[in-house]
Scaffold this motif. Structure first.
Motif, PDB file in Angstrom:
ATOM      1  N   LEU A   1       0.673  -1.413   0.018  1.00 51.13           N
ATOM      2  CA  LEU A   1      -0.327  -0.397   0.095  1.00 51.13           C
ATOM      3  C   LEU A   1       0.925   1.187  -0.144  1.00 51.13           C
ATOM      4  CD1 LEU A   1      -2.966  -1.126   2.555  1.00 51.13           C
ATOM      5  CD2 LEU A   1      -2.736  -0.523   0.399  1.00 51.13           C
ATOM      6  N   GLY A   2       2.423   1.282   0.054  1.00 53.80           N
ATOM      7  CA  GLY A   2       3.299   2.324   0.445  1.00 53.80           C
ATOM      8  C   GLY A   2       2.877   3.177   1.693  1.00 53.80           C
ATOM      9  N   ILE A   3       2.980   2.035   2.628  1.00 52.08           N
ATOM     10  CA  ILE A   3       3.038   2.109   3.998  1.00 52.08           C
ATOM     11  C   ILE A   3       4.157   1.944   4.162  1.00 52.08           C
ATOM     12  CG2 ILE A   3       2.076   1.506   6.653  1.00 52.08           C
ATOM     13  CD1 ILE A   3      -0.637   1.378   5.508  1.00 52.08           C
ATOM     14  N   ASN A   4       5.364   3.151   4.893  1.00 52.34           N
ATOM     15  CA  ASN A   4       6.205   2.737   4.749  1.00 52.34           C
ATOM     16  C   ASN A   4       7.631   3.347   6.612  1.00 52.34           C
ATOM     17  OD1 ASN A   4       6.960   6.237   4.757  1.00 52.34           O
ATOM     18  ND2 ASN A   4       7.241   6.221   3.292  1.00 52.34           N
ATOM     19  N   ARG A   5       6.576   3.295   7.258  1.00 50.55           N
ATOM     20  CA  ARG A   5       6.819   3.697   8.086  1.00 50.55           C
ATOM     21  C   ARG A   5       6.047   3.008   9.050  1.00 50.55           C
ATOM     22  NH1 ARG A   5       6.326   7.440  13.222  1.00 50.55           N
ATOM     23  NH2 ARG A   5       8.140   7.689  14.131  1.00 50.55           N
ATOM     24  N   LEU A   6       6.204   1.787  10.378  1.00 53.89           N
ATOM     25  CA  LEU A   6       5.805   1.493  11.604  1.00 53.89           C
ATOM     26  C   LEU A   6       5.995   1.946  12.875  1.00 53.89           C
ATOM     27  CD1 LEU A   6       6.034  -2.827   9.623  1.00 53.89           C
ATOM     28  CD2 LEU A   6       4.167  -0.418   9.267  1.00 53.89           C
ATOM     29  N   SER A   7       4.774   2.144  13.537  1.00 55.47           N
ATOM     30  CA  SER A   7       4.971   2.614  15.311  1.00 55.47           C
ATOM     31  C   SER A   7       4.451   1.563  15.677  1.00 55.47           C
ATOM     32  CB  SER A   7       4.775   3.855  15.583  1.00 55.47           C
ATOM     33  OG  SER A   7       4.855   3.997  16.114  1.00 55.47           O
ATOM     34  N   PHE A   8       5.907   0.329  16.529  1.00 57.57           N
ATOM     35  CA  PHE A   8       4.370  -0.450  17.254  1.00 57.57           C
ATOM     36  C   PHE A   8       4.532  -0.178  19.252  1.00 57.57           C
ATOM     37  CE2 PHE A   8       6.467  -2.721  14.125  1.00 57.57           C
ATOM     38  CZ  PHE A   8       5.861  -4.132  13.449  1.00 57.57           C
ATOM     39  N   GLY A   9       3.305  -0.641  19.696  1.00 61.60           N
ATOM     40  CA  GLY A   9       3.445   0.085  20.384  1.00 61.60           C
ATOM     41  C   GLY A   9       3.573  -1.528  21.663  1.00 61.60           C
ATOM     42  N   MET A  10       5.181  -1.340  21.763  1.00 64.97           N
ATOM     43  CA  MET A  10       5.523  -2.655  22.402  1.00 64.97           C
ATOM     44  C   MET A  10       5.398  -2.392  23.927  1.00 64.97           C
ATOM     45  SD  MET A  10       9.478  -4.051  21.983  1.00 64.97           S
ATOM     46  CE  MET A  10      10.584  -5.106  23.054  1.00 64.97           C
ATOM     47  N   GLN A  11       5.876  -0.567  24.489  1.00 66.18           N
ATOM     48  CA  GLN A  11       5.416  -0.736  25.547  1.00 66.18           C
ATOM     49  C   GLN A  11       7.307  -1.042  26.603  1.00 66.18           C
ATOM     50  OE1 GLN A  11       3.749   2.086  25.340  1.00 66.18           O
ATOM     51  NE2 GLN A  11       2.287   1.470  24.102  1.00 66.18           N
ATOM     52  N   SER A  12       6.968  -2.093  26.745  1.00 64.76           N
ATOM     53  CA  SER A  12       8.267  -2.710  27.674  1.00 64.76           C
ATOM     54  C   SER A  12       8.665  -4.182  26.838  1.00 64.76           C
ATOM     55  CB  SER A  12       7.426  -2.644  29.114  1.00 64.76           C
ATOM     56  OG  SER A  12       8.679  -3.768  29.658  1.00 64.76           O
ATOM     57  N   ALA A  13      10.382  -5.397  26.987  1.00 65.15           N
ATOM     58  CA  ALA A  13      10.838  -5.915  26.536  1.00 65.15           C
ATOM     59  C   ALA A  13      10.760  -6.713  27.968  1.00 65.15           C
ATOM     60  CB  ALA A  13      11.522  -5.894  26.901  1.00 65.15           C
ATOM     61  N   LEU A  14       8.990  -6.741  29.321  1.00 64.72           N
ATOM     62  CA  LEU A  14       9.621  -7.233  30.198  1.00 64.72           C
ATOM     63  C   LEU A  14       8.069  -7.780  30.312  1.00 64.72           C
ATOM     64  CD1 LEU A  14      11.944  -5.915  32.822  1.00 64.72           C
ATOM     65  CD2 LEU A  14      12.886  -7.381  30.939  1.00 64.72           C
ATOM     66  N   ASP A  15       7.792  -8.986  30.745  1.00 67.96           N
ATOM     67  CA  ASP A  15       6.297  -9.747  30.181  1.00 67.96           C
ATOM     68  C   ASP A  15       5.499  -9.644  31.716  1.00 67.96           C
ATOM     69  OD1 ASP A  15       6.558 -10.735  27.750  1.00 67.96           O
ATOM     70  OD2 ASP A  15       7.219 -12.913  29.079  1.00 67.96           O
ATOM     71  N   ALA A  16       5.649  -8.963  32.954  1.00 65.07           N
ATOM     72  CA  ALA A  16       5.956  -8.482  33.515  1.00 65.07           C
ATOM     73  C   ALA A  16       5.409  -7.395  34.031  1.00 65.07           C
ATOM     74  CB  ALA A  16       6.675  -8.970  35.092  1.00 65.07           C
ATOM     75  N   GLU A  17       6.206  -6.288  32.980  1.00 70.37           N
ATOM     76  CA  GLU A  17       5.637  -4.833  33.060  1.00 70.37           C
ATOM     77  C   GLU A  17       4.271  -5.152  32.212  1.00 70.37           C
ATOM     78  OE1 GLU A  17      10.098  -2.272  33.766  1.00 70.37           O
ATOM     79  OE2 GLU A  17       8.933  -2.373  32.055  1.00 70.37           O
ATOM     80  N   LEU A  18       4.540  -5.614  30.916  1.00 71.78           N
ATOM     81  CA  LEU A  18       3.199  -6.036  30.455  1.00 71.78           C
ATOM     82  C   LEU A  18       2.160  -6.689  30.565  1.00 71.78           C
ATOM     83  CD1 LEU A  18       4.941  -7.251  27.158  1.00 71.78           C
ATOM     84  CD2 LEU A  18       4.575  -4.675  27.000  1.00 71.78           C
ATOM     85  N   GLN A  19       2.073  -7.155  31.578  1.00 72.05           N
ATOM     86  CA  GLN A  19       0.826  -7.773  31.792  1.00 72.05           C
ATOM     87  C   GLN A  19       0.391  -6.520  33.152  1.00 72.05           C
ATOM     88  OE1 GLN A  19       2.606 -10.998  34.232  1.00 72.05           O
ATOM     89  NE2 GLN A  19       2.839 -12.558  31.697  1.00 72.05           N
ATOM     90  N   ARG A  20       1.191  -5.934  33.969  1.00 70.16           N
ATOM     91  CA  ARG A  20       0.805  -5.413  35.033  1.00 70.16           C
ATOM     92  C   ARG A  20       0.289  -4.006  34.111  1.00 70.16           C
ATOM     93  NH1 ARG A  20       5.634  -6.622  38.143  1.00 70.16           N
ATOM     94  NH2 ARG A  20       6.623  -4.466  37.241  1.00 70.16           N
ATOM     95  N   LEU A  21       0.837  -3.370  32.714  1.00 68.62           N
ATOM     96  CA  LEU A  21       0.283  -2.859  32.094  1.00 68.62           C
ATOM     97  C   LEU A  21      -1.147  -2.665  31.096  1.00 68.62           C
ATOM     98  CD1 LEU A  21       3.411  -0.762  30.436  1.00 68.62           C
ATOM     99  CD2 LEU A  21       1.645   0.133  31.944  1.00 68.62           C
ATOM    100  N   GLY A  22      -1.601  -3.980  30.906  1.00 66.68           N
ATOM    101  CA  GLY A  22      -2.410  -4.428  30.570  1.00 66.68           C
ATOM    102  C   GLY A  22      -2.690  -4.959  29.087  1.00 66.68           C
ATOM    103  N   ARG A  23      -1.274  -5.123  28.792  1.00 65.50           N
ATOM    104  CA  ARG A  23      -0.827  -5.794  27.483  1.00 65.50           C
ATOM    105  C   ARG A  23      -1.051  -6.669  26.725  1.00 65.50           C
ATOM    106  NH1 ARG A  23      -0.915  -0.965  24.317  1.00 65.50           N
ATOM    107  NH2 ARG A  23       0.204  -2.236  22.646  1.00 65.50           N
ATOM    108  N   ARG A  24      -1.809  -7.329  26.214  1.00 68.74           N
ATOM    109  CA  ARG A  24      -2.216  -8.880  25.474  1.00 68.74           C
ATOM    110  C   ARG A  24      -1.176  -9.265  24.939  1.00 68.74           C
ATOM    111  NH1 ARG A  24      -7.548  -8.584  22.621  1.00 68.74           N
ATOM    112  NH2 ARG A  24      -8.183 -10.968  23.366  1.00 68.74           N
ATOM    113  N   HIS A  25      -0.027  -8.489  24.410  1.00 63.74           N
ATOM    114  CA  HIS A  25       1.450  -9.216  23.827  1.00 63.74           C
ATOM    115  C   HIS A  25       2.172  -9.687  25.015  1.00 63.74           C
ATOM    116  CE1 HIS A  25       4.481  -5.474  24.149  1.00 63.74           C
ATOM    117  NE2 HIS A  25       2.176  -4.928  23.619  1.00 63.74           N
ATOM    118  N   THR A  26       2.819 -10.501  24.143  1.00 66.15           N
ATOM    119  CA  THR A  26       3.603 -10.570  25.554  1.00 66.15           C
ATOM    120  C   THR A  26       5.315  -9.797  24.946  1.00 66.15           C
ATOM    121  OG1 THR A  26       4.874 -13.230  24.183  1.00 66.15           O
ATOM    122  CG2 THR A  26       3.791 -13.313  26.082  1.00 66.15           C
TER     123      THR A  26
END
Length: 365
Positions: free
Chosen positions: A110-135
């Motif tokens: 489609l021509g999209i050339n920049r992606l901005s990932f909502g990663m938030q943290s590289a630690l599972d414990a922090e992601l869980q506390r933030l309510g993120r669904r990904h590991t």
């Protein structure tokens, strides 16, 4: 207009609302999404034909939830209506769980050339506390797939000052982030927004205190700069040449058009906002636009926005008398180590960024 405008499209759908988020979003429904894309196309057609545009930003919400054909409809409308310049930056905010091989292929086509990932943290414990669904592993794999697919302009979000975060855990996240094939990091201090699930005494008690948050911020800035990510704005870091061209428009007082419920614009000599009402947006021939400022880009506003940037504000952008007054007000702040005031430029120091709201208010009063 000497500088091309930006186009922001607010996609108001999310699979689940994170407990810290107060952005406008709704549960995803295919029929609503189709009607939404048609409404965006309709509203793009209402803007002046041939308007020079060099950035497009799909934010949200979770724009990457949309089926690629719907993203394609909106991009096609933008290309048809506006003069979308060669080399335009086209950004899609991405939830790591949506970045399948098929989706990445489609976005690239489609021509999209920049992606901005909502990663938030590289630690599972922090992601869980933030309510993120990904590991963390899922986010890392998504970024690596995107790079392997040919995306060379990838950003990741990082949250600091989160529940239970320590200097050690932040260092671990920074080590992972700076080893990824990314060129930009948006790093935000967590703020508790009224009415969100995080708006509770229990969450506040788990957050670092003011001094702790400041220490984490300074650790992050130094850690990122040590790995070649230069701070160009209070919360944004990039390898040279990969600053977000779209977001720079906000801070450099360049016009941008916002489409979608809860989107904001500064265009045609006024600031305006679309009400956060998906059904109203879907059924209106043209989105309702409520004026929030009929005289934008005043000297005071240029101070407030420009000082968010590491480069600061420049003498040439202000009337001489106003600049002289700014230099006078900056003197005590410079003595306190919060700003650097030169004859032709004023900018915040690293310590000044920590108390930027207070410093900017003192300069722009």
């Amino acid at each position: 207009m000497s500088t091309p405008a930006g186009l922001y499209v607010h996609v108001p759908f999310c699979p689940v609302r994170c407990p810290y988020c107060d952005f406008y979003a709704n549960p995803y429904r295919r029929e609503k999404a189709e009607a939404y894309a048609a409404a965006v196309v309709r509203n793009i057609a209402a803007y002046p034909a041939g308007l020079p545009v060099d950035t497009v930003y799909f934010g949200g919400g979770t724009p990457s939830m949309l089926p690629p054909p719907l993203l394609g409809q909106m991009l096609h409308a933008a290309r048809q209506r506006f003069s979308l310049l060669s080399g335009a930056e086209i950004t899609l905010e991405v939830n790591p769980l949506t970045a399948t091989d098929a989706a990445l292929h489609a976005w690239r086509d489609l021509g999209i050339n920049r992606l901005s990932f909502g990663m938030q943290s590289a630690l599972d414990a922090e992601l869980q506390r933030l309510g993120r669904r990904h590991t963390a592993a899922q986010a890392i794999a998504a970024v690596e797939r995107a790079a392997a697919m040919g995306f060379s302009n990838i950003s990741c979000d990082l949250m600091i000052g989160t529940p239970g975060q320590t200097g050690e855990s932040l260092a671990q996240s920074l080590s992972v982030y700076t080893a990824l094939p990314i060129v930009h990091i948006s790093a935000y201090l967590l703020s508790i927004e009224p009415g969100t699930p995080f708006d509770s005494d229990a969450v506040r008690s788990a957050l670092p205190d003011e001094d702790g948050a400041a220490a984490l911020y300074l650790q992050m800035v130094q850690g990122l700069e040590d790995q070649g990510f230069c701070q160009y704005e209070i919360s944004n870091f990039a390898r040279p040449g990969f600053e977000s061209r779209h977001n720079l428009k906000y801070w450099q007082c360049v016009d941008y058009v916002g489409i979608g419920p809860a989107a904001h614009s500064c265009f045609g000599g006024r600031r305006y906002a679309v009400p956060p009402d998906l059904d109203g947006f879907l059924h209106a021939p043209r989105q309702q636009e409520v004026t929030t400022d009929d005289a934008p880009y005043t000297p005071e506003e240029r101070v407030m926005l420009g000082l968010r940037l590491a480069e600061g504000i420049r003498q040439q952008d202000f009337p001489p008398a106003y600049w002289s007054e700014l230099l006078r007000r900056a003197k005590p702040l410079e003595q306190a180590g919060l700003v650097l005031a030169e004859p032709e430029r004023i900018r915040l120091t690293r310590q000044g960024f920590l108390v930027s709201n207070s410093v900017i208010c003192q300069l722009a009063e």
